[in-house]
Enzyme design. Sequence first.
Site, PDB file in Angstrom:
ATOM      1  N   PHE A  82       0.897  -1.224  -0.087  1.00  9.50           N
ATOM      2  CA  PHE A  82      -0.187   0.130  -0.084  1.00  9.50           C
ATOM      3  C   PHE A  82       1.071   1.206   0.002  1.00  9.50           C
ATOM      4  CE2 PHE A  82      -2.356   3.299   2.497  1.00  9.50           C
ATOM      5  CZ  PHE A  82      -3.188   3.454   1.557  1.00  9.50           C
ATOM      6  N   GLY A  83       0.758   1.946  -0.707  1.00  9.56           N
ATOM      7  CA  GLY A  83       1.395   3.568  -1.160  1.00  9.56           C
ATOM      8  C   GLY A  83       0.332   4.573  -0.750  1.00  9.56           C
ATOM      9  N   TYR A  84       0.656   5.286   0.209  1.00  6.13           N
ATOM     10  CA  TYR A  84      -0.046   6.484   0.478  1.00  6.13           C
ATOM     11  C   TYR A  84       0.819   7.955   0.184  1.00  6.13           C
ATOM     12  CZ  TYR A  84       2.872   6.299   4.601  1.00  6.13           C
ATOM     13  OH  TYR A  84       4.033   6.108   5.493  1.00  6.13           O
ATOM     14  N   GLY A  85       2.067   7.701  -0.335  1.00  4.86           N
ATOM     15  CA  GLY A  85       2.956   8.964  -0.737  1.00  4.86           C
ATOM     16  C   GLY A  85       3.309   8.861  -2.015  1.00  4.86           C
ATOM     17  N   SER A  86       4.568   8.953  -2.350  1.00 12.65           N
ATOM     18  CA  SER A  86       5.312   9.087  -3.719  1.00 12.65           C
ATOM     19  C   SER A  86       4.728   7.712  -4.497  1.00 12.65           C
ATOM     20  CB  SER A  86       6.500   9.345  -3.757  1.00 12.65           C
ATOM     21  OG  SER A  86       7.415   8.259  -2.859  1.00 12.65           O
ATOM     22  N   GLU A 117      12.615   3.448   1.389  1.00  9.06           N
ATOM     23  CA  GLU A 117      12.204   3.846   2.551  1.00  9.06           C
ATOM     24  C   GLU A 117      13.044   3.904   3.712  1.00  9.06           C
ATOM     25  OE1 GLU A 117       9.348   5.343   1.906  1.00  9.06           O
ATOM     26  OE2 GLU A 117       9.129   4.510  -0.315  1.00  9.06           O
TER      27      GLU A 117
END
Length: 322
Positions: free
Chosen positions: A75-79, A156
Amino acid sequence: MLCFLSLRLHRSLTRTQLSGVAGEIFRAFFADLITPEGPNTSTYPAATAQLHSFDLASSNQNVAIAPSDDDVWIFGYGSLVWKADFPYIDRRRGFVWGFKRRFYQHSIDHRGMPDKPGRVVTLLPGDPAEDRVYGVAYRIAAAQKDAVLNHLDYREKNGYERCSLEFHEYLSATKPIQVIMYVATQANDSYAGDVWQVPCIARQIFTSAGPSGPNRDYLFNLALAMEKLFPGAVDEHLTELVTCVRRHIEQDEPELLQRALQEEITNILCESVREAVREDEPLDHGETSRRLEALHQNCQKSGWREPLLDVQLRRQSLSTPS
């Protein structure tokens, strides 16, 4: 530029006079660099291309790979929403419950530098029944998951840790998906917190850039992704930051960059005059022209604005009575 210098620059000019010449040079050769249409004003090609094709292609693989029970979801919520630089066989838009997205993490390896950190997002605990964070879940094939997770662990590395939770697909009643997510906790060394809240965070974003580009592009790409993928979704923190940074760009940036570039040009001219006087030689207009052209070339690069803006704003703060 050489012809321009030959006509206007000579050894007897004072710094005040050289500053005047610098203003002429700025208007003739540099002013177009700080217009809204100038080079590297803002760059969204990666985000625009990926968002445009979101519903057209759910996989970025040239050869179809069948899903299996050993696949993992990220799950990605930024870049990661708009810059998925890894192989995936499916992607879905959706959200996770119980979190708030905040620009509370320093970036010293992507959107800033160790001596001038930028700001990127992490998640804070919120109301499990009220708060949700929108983003994209990517399905990673079993054969590729080790390589992808190693890649993301490195990407990250500045304070983010893996955790597992449920992902809910956007506008769908399908069964939740178990996903892996990277979160920067308050215990990591690069956690910045609210630090005087939105105005100061916005100024930090406005004046920061790193190996991955200007910090403002990260902010604007994320806002663009939320607008395109989740129309009507509310993220007040993100919206406030976009408004504040755009205000800096529209109201402050042109004057600050003009002042900074004229200072740079003046310094080049003054150094050329000092060298000529010290060596008791005629002015080397060719060398002066090459230095000015090098400055002009530097202003074509991504992230050239931010260091100049930072210096000017710091000076402005020091000269403003408290």
